[in-house]
Structures are given as C-alpha cells and as structure tokens.
Motif scaffolding. Structure first.
Motif, PDB file in Angstrom:
ATOM      1  N   THR A  55       0.844  -1.199   0.000  1.00  9.82           N
ATOM      2  CA  THR A  55       0.000   0.000   0.000  1.00  9.82           C
ATOM      3  C   THR A  55       0.877   1.247   0.000  1.00  9.82           C
ATOM      4  O   THR A  55       1.783   1.380   0.815  1.00  9.82           O
ATOM      5  N   ARG A  56       0.598   2.173  -0.932  1.00 12.45           N
ATOM      6  CA  ARG A  56       1.417   3.377  -1.076  1.00 12.45           C
ATOM      7  C   ARG A  56       0.601   4.604  -0.690  1.00 12.45           C
ATOM      8  O   ARG A  56      -0.550   4.755  -1.093  1.00 12.45           O
ATOM      9  N   THR A  57       1.220   5.478   0.089  1.00  8.33           N
ATOM     10  CA  THR A  57       0.589   6.730   0.494  1.00  8.33           C
ATOM     11  C   THR A  57       1.502   7.885   0.120  1.00  8.33           C
ATOM     12  O   THR A  57       2.656   7.941   0.547  1.00  8.33           O
ATOM     13  N   SER A  58       0.985   8.810  -0.709  1.00 10.71           N
ATOM     14  CA  SER A  58       1.768   9.979  -1.106  1.00 10.71           C
ATOM     15  C   SER A  58       1.743  11.000   0.030  1.00 10.71           C
ATOM     16  O   SER A  58       0.688  11.310   0.592  1.00 10.71           O
ATOM     17  N   ILE A  59       2.910  11.516   0.382  1.00  8.49           N
ATOM     18  CA  ILE A  59       3.042  12.461   1.489  1.00  8.49           C
ATOM     19  C   ILE A  59       2.872  13.887   0.979  1.00  8.49           C
ATOM     20  O   ILE A  59       3.403  14.254  -0.077  1.00  8.49           O
ATOM     21  N   ASP A  60       2.164  14.695   1.739  1.00  6.67           N
ATOM     22  CA  ASP A  60       1.923  16.101   1.389  1.00  6.67           C
ATOM     23  C   ASP A  60       3.265  16.816   1.205  1.00  6.67           C
ATOM     24  O   ASP A  60       4.114  16.811   2.098  1.00  6.67           O
ATOM     25  N   SER A  61       3.450  17.454   0.051  1.00  9.81           N
ATOM     26  CA  SER A  61       4.717  18.128  -0.252  1.00  9.81           C
ATOM     27  C   SER A  61       4.991  19.303   0.681  1.00  9.81           C
ATOM     28  O   SER A  61       6.125  19.788   0.757  1.00  9.81           O
ATOM     29  N   ALA A  62       3.975  19.764   1.410  1.00 10.75           N
ATOM     30  CA  ALA A  62       4.185  20.862   2.362  1.00 10.75           C
ATOM     31  C   ALA A  62       4.968  20.396   3.588  1.00 10.75           C
ATOM     32  O   ALA A  62       5.429  21.221   4.379  1.00 10.75           O
ATOM     33  N   THR A  63       5.124  19.078   3.762  1.00  9.76           N
ATOM     34  CA  THR A  63       5.798  18.553   4.955  1.00  9.76           C
ATOM     35  C   THR A  63       7.291  18.311   4.743  1.00  9.76           C
ATOM     36  O   THR A  63       7.988  17.906   5.671  1.00  9.76           O
ATOM     37  N   TYR A  64       7.778  18.553   3.525  1.00 11.51           N
ATOM     38  CA  TYR A  64       9.204  18.336   3.259  1.00 11.51           C
ATOM     39  C   TYR A  64       9.690  19.325   2.202  1.00 11.51           C
ATOM     40  O   TYR A  64       8.890  19.956   1.506  1.00 11.51           O
ATOM     41  N   TRP A  65      11.000  19.474   2.115  1.00 12.96           N
ATOM     42  CA  TRP A  65      11.575  20.376   1.125  1.00 12.96           C
ATOM     43  C   TRP A  65      12.959  19.880   0.700  1.00 12.96           C
ATOM     44  O   TRP A  65      13.543  19.024   1.366  1.00 12.96           O
ATOM     45  N   LEU A  66      13.442  20.420  -0.415  1.00 16.35           N
ATOM     46  CA  LEU A  66      14.738  20.033  -0.949  1.00 16.35           C
ATOM     47  C   LEU A  66      15.782  21.071  -0.571  1.00 16.35           C
ATOM     48  O   LEU A  66      15.659  22.248  -0.908  1.00 16.35           O
ATOM     49  N   GLU A  67      16.814  20.621   0.119  1.00 13.71           N
ATOM     50  CA  GLU A  67      17.969  21.484   0.391  1.00 13.71           C
ATOM     51  C   GLU A  67      18.976  21.240  -0.728  1.00 13.71           C
ATOM     52  O   GLU A  67      19.581  20.166  -0.818  1.00 13.71           O
ATOM     53  N   ARG A  68      19.132  22.218  -1.584  1.00 19.86           N
ATOM     54  CA  ARG A  68      20.012  22.049  -2.740  1.00 19.86           C
ATOM     55  C   ARG A  68      21.478  22.117  -2.320  1.00 19.86           C
ATOM     56  O   ARG A  68      21.849  22.899  -1.447  1.00 19.86           O
ATOM     57  N   ASP A  69      22.286  21.280  -2.935  1.00 19.18           N
ATOM     58  CA  ASP A  69      23.715  21.252  -2.650  1.00 19.18           C
ATOM     59  C   ASP A  69      24.407  20.645  -3.860  1.00 19.18           C
ATOM     60  O   ASP A  69      23.865  19.725  -4.494  1.00 19.18           O
ATOM     61  N   GLY A  70      25.586  21.157  -4.193  1.00 20.14           N
ATOM     62  CA  GLY A  70      26.296  20.670  -5.358  1.00 20.14           C
ATOM     63  C   GLY A  70      26.822  19.258  -5.220  1.00 20.14           C
ATOM     64  O   GLY A  70      27.139  18.611  -6.221  1.00 20.14           O
ATOM     65  N   HIS A  71      26.942  18.776  -3.991  1.00 18.72           N
ATOM     66  CA  HIS A  71      27.462  17.431  -3.762  1.00 18.72           C
ATOM     67  C   HIS A  71      26.448  16.510  -3.089  1.00 18.72           C
ATOM     68  O   HIS A  71      26.221  15.391  -3.544  1.00 18.72           O
ATOM     69  N   VAL A  72      25.865  16.968  -1.998  1.00 20.23           N
ATOM     70  CA  VAL A  72      24.926  16.114  -1.251  1.00 20.23           C
ATOM     71  C   VAL A  72      23.640  16.891  -0.951  1.00 20.23           C
ATOM     72  O   VAL A  72      23.491  17.470   0.129  1.00 20.23           O
TER      73      VAL A  72
END
Length: 199
Positions: free
Chosen positions: A97-114
């Motif tokens: 069973t798959r549940t999509s998580i609300d995108s408001a609960t996470y974010w992308l920290e951009r980094d050139g390596h990690v």
C-alpha cells in the motif's frame, strides 16, 4: 537503499558527431556512420562510469530512491546531484500500500554534492516496519550535451576514446581510468567521511 533510474538518456542527446571529431584528431577516424551504434555504446558507458565515480548526473532524468530507514529523523542525504526537483515522496507499507506524502511537509535542500530531503517540521514521515519510503526526483545538469560542464564533457570524450581504443584489450585492471579523466573529474567527487557519514 536502492536507486532506480526511471528514464534513460536518449541516444540523440549523446555527442556522437563530436566524438567522431575527437577520434579523427588522433587516429584519422573515418567520416561514415557505420560505427554510430558502437560509438553511442562507448559514450553511454563513459557517461555511466563518470556518473558512478562522481555521483553527478550529467543528463537530466528521473530517479526513484527507496529507503528503509532515514539517516536522520529530520533529513536524508540524497545520493546524486545536482537535484532539480523533488516530485514525490511515498510511504510504502509491507503489503505494498502506497501513500503519497503532502509536499508541504518536506523540502529540498540544494547542494552541489549532497542535496538533502528535509522535513518542514521535526521529523520526516515514519517509515513502517518492513516498509520503505520512496523518493522520486529529477536530477542532472540539463537535457542537452552543452548543459554538461565543459570539464565533464571532455572527461566523457577522453574516457569513451579510451574504451574505443582498448575495446579488444582484456588484460587491463578492473576500474582502469586514464589519468586525464581522473584529473578532470576529481573536483566533482564527493568526500566521504567515516564510512559515508558525509551524506
């Protein structure tokens, strides 16, 4: 943790004509297109090898990362860069069973390596026992050859030419890579501390 490439680099994005010109400089390589499929395979192999050594995605495409446990409750380092977008985060139960998580609960920290998946709160969504979290994202310098940094483009051509020149050689050591290639990709490699803790 398992990383799956959901889309592939189209043959048309690979610089076959530029590779032919590169080979002609050193060996009088012909103008015909008879060997295009072979050259494409060497270019694809070179791209794959350089991506593996640097953890950098040269051509933009979609990936899916399966995680059974977060490295940190509030964040998780992603294995390749540069990341352009997080497109989905799903929690998968043991029964599938798959549940999509609300995108408001996470974010992308951009980094050139990690780059990192980060929670907007205290912790990322809980991964169930015997289940997994699945992160879908787009990564890569761009969709076209000229979007790739110049030094990485040169490394691809050098390595593909090395593969071409030594295509019948079976005595080379595992992981053999010319010095010129390793020099060009060195600054893109991720520094790993204490068994991968840098991630």
């Amino acid at each position: 943790m398992m990383l799956i490439e959901k889309t592939a680099v189209p043959d048309g994005s690979l610089p076959v004509d530029e590779f032919k010109a590169h080979l002609r400089l050193g060996s009088g390589f012909g103008q015909d297109s008879v060997q295009d499929a072979v050259l494409t395979s060497f270019l694809r192999a070179a791209v794959t090898a350089i991506e593996a050594r640097t953890s950098k995605v040269l051509f933009e495409r979609t990936f899916e990362l399966s995680v059974r446990v977060w490295r940190d409750l509030g964040s998780h380092g992603l294995p390749v860069a540069p990341l352009n977008a997080l497109t989905d985060l799903e929690i998968v139960e043991r029964d599938g069973t798959r549940t999509s998580i609300d995108s408001a609960t996470y974010w992308l920290e951009r980094d050139g390596h990690v780059p990192r998946l980060r929670s907007t709160g205290v912790a990322l969504s809980t991964v169930p026992e015997a289940g997994e979290a699945v992160v879908t994202f787009d990564a890569g310098f761009g969709v076209d050859w000229m979007d790739v940094p110049a030094d990485l483009r040169q490394a691809v051509l050098l390595l593909a030419a090395h593969y071409y020149e030594f295509r019948n050689e079976t005595s080379l050591s595992d992981g053999c890579m010319p010095f010129g290639v390793t020099s060009l990709i060195e600054r893109y490699k991720v520094m790993r501390l204490y068994g991968g803790g840098a991630r």
